[in-house]
Design a protein around this motif. Structure first.
Motif, PDB file in Angstrom:
ATOM      1  N   ASN A  34      -5.227   8.956   6.768  1.00  0.00           N
ATOM      2  CA  ASN A  34      -4.115   8.456   7.177  1.00  0.00           C
ATOM      3  C   ASN A  34      -4.119  10.315   7.720  1.00  0.00           C
ATOM      4  N   ARG A  61      -4.926  -5.783   1.952  1.00  0.00           N
ATOM      5  CA  ARG A  61      -4.023  -6.996   3.036  1.00  0.00           C
ATOM      6  C   ARG A  61      -5.348  -6.893   4.107  1.00  0.00           C
ATOM      7  N   ASP A  86      -5.025   3.102  -0.028  1.00  0.00           N
ATOM      8  CA  ASP A  86      -5.747   2.201  -0.404  1.00  0.00           C
ATOM      9  C   ASP A  86      -6.054   1.206  -0.482  1.00  0.00           C
ATOM     10  N   LYS A 134      -2.682   3.438   7.462  1.00  0.00           N
ATOM     11  CA  LYS A 134      -2.393   2.822   6.544  1.00  0.00           C
ATOM     12  C   LYS A 134      -1.248   2.645   5.558  1.00  0.00           C
ATOM     13  N   PRO A 135      -0.645   1.133   4.569  1.00  0.00           N
ATOM     14  CA  PRO A 135      -1.331   0.423   4.139  1.00  0.00           C
ATOM     15  C   PRO A 135      -1.145  -0.400   5.287  1.00  0.00           C
ATOM     16  N   ASP A 136      -0.968  -0.564   6.433  1.00  0.00           N
ATOM     17  CA  ASP A 136      -1.481  -1.742   7.421  1.00  0.00           C
ATOM     18  C   ASP A 136      -2.895  -1.458   7.447  1.00  0.00           C
ATOM     19  N   PRO A 137      -3.339  -2.894   7.065  1.00  0.00           N
ATOM     20  CA  PRO A 137      -4.957  -3.073   7.503  1.00  0.00           C
ATOM     21  C   PRO A 137      -5.565  -2.809   8.869  1.00  0.00           C
ATOM     22  N   ASP A 154     -12.172   6.732   2.686  1.00  0.00           N
ATOM     23  CA  ASP A 154     -11.019   6.957   2.996  1.00  0.00           C
ATOM     24  C   ASP A 154     -11.220   8.898   2.515  1.00  0.00           C
ATOM     25  N   THR A 191      -4.428  -1.301   1.513  1.00  0.00           N
ATOM     26  CA  THR A 191      -5.212  -1.368   2.779  1.00  0.00           C
ATOM     27  C   THR A 191      -6.418  -2.527   2.322  1.00  0.00           C
TER      28      THR A 191
END
Length: 221
Positions: free
Chosen positions: A111, A176, A170, A143-146, A7, A173
């Motif tokens: 992000n 997932r 994080d 994120k948090p969508d992987p 990140d 993320t």
């Protein structure tokens, strides 16, 4: 292959002072009171658009989409230049150099929008280490969508990956995505450490190379 993905804000760099400044320049131009540094810091994690939405709510401006687009454009105008108040966390460059010497392949999943991400990486000399980058506007998902984390992992290699971040976003993320997570505890996290899923935790960057070495040694054992 040893793949380490990072990140950016709250992990490699402390950008909260510049984000706070940009938000308050927008509010000042609108004749509104400033927000506190603590407020601005707590708004970081889901990207610039979300940060500006939270600034609007904190300032009593509501959620009007047109106003959000206008104020976000003003915010980005203040923020997209060279970092003025942003700093690297202590030990970051030495840790990345050690990881490179260990044969790690490195990338970035953030992000933050692409333009300020590229500027920050170049400004601090981190771009030489990042062989793949997913910013907040690289994919439709953030994120948090992987999806962004998977995107970087696929671009780097099919080997075992470790994600390094600082926040609730994080941790979610990584969980997932099914990728082990190492959390830097001195970033922008608001939740108690024990409440977040993680494989490793560190409070100074000089500890990370040993954590990475042990992690990948266990992975192939």
């Amino acid at each position: 292959m040893k793949v380490v993905i990072f990140d950016l804000d709250g992990t490699l760099i402390d950008s909260a002072p510049d984000l706070h400044r940009a938000a308050n320049l927008v509010l000042q131009s609108e004749g509104l009171p400033a927000i506190s540094f603590e407020q601005a810091r707590s708004f970081i994690g889901h990207g610039a658009a979300d940060l500006m939405r939270k600034v609007m709510r904190a300032s009593g401006l509501g959620d009007d989409a047109g106003e959000h687009a206008r104020l976000l454009a003003k915010f980005m105008g203040h923020y997209e230049g060279e970092p003025g108040l942003t700093t690297l966390y202590p030990g970051v460059v030495d840790a990345l150099a050690r990881l490179e010497a260990m044969g790690c392949t490195m990338g970035l999943c953030t992000n933050k929008p692409e333009q300020p991400t590229r500027i920050a990486l170049r400004h601090f000399g981190l771009d030489r280490y990042m062989q793949a980058v997913a910013s907040g506007d690289t994919l439709p998902q953030r994120k948090p969508d992987p999806a962004p984390l998977h995107h970087v992992a696929r671009a780097l290699a099919d080997g075992t990956a470790l994600y390094v971040g600082d926040s609730e976003v994080d941790a979610e993320t990584a969980e997932r995505a099914g990728i082990p997570f190492a959390i830097y505890t001195e970033g922008y996290r608001k939740t108690p450490l024990e409440a977040l899923p993680h494989a490793h935790a560190f409070d100074h960057w000089d500890r990370l190379p040993d954590i990475v070495a042990a992690h990948f040694a266990d992975a192939v054992a």
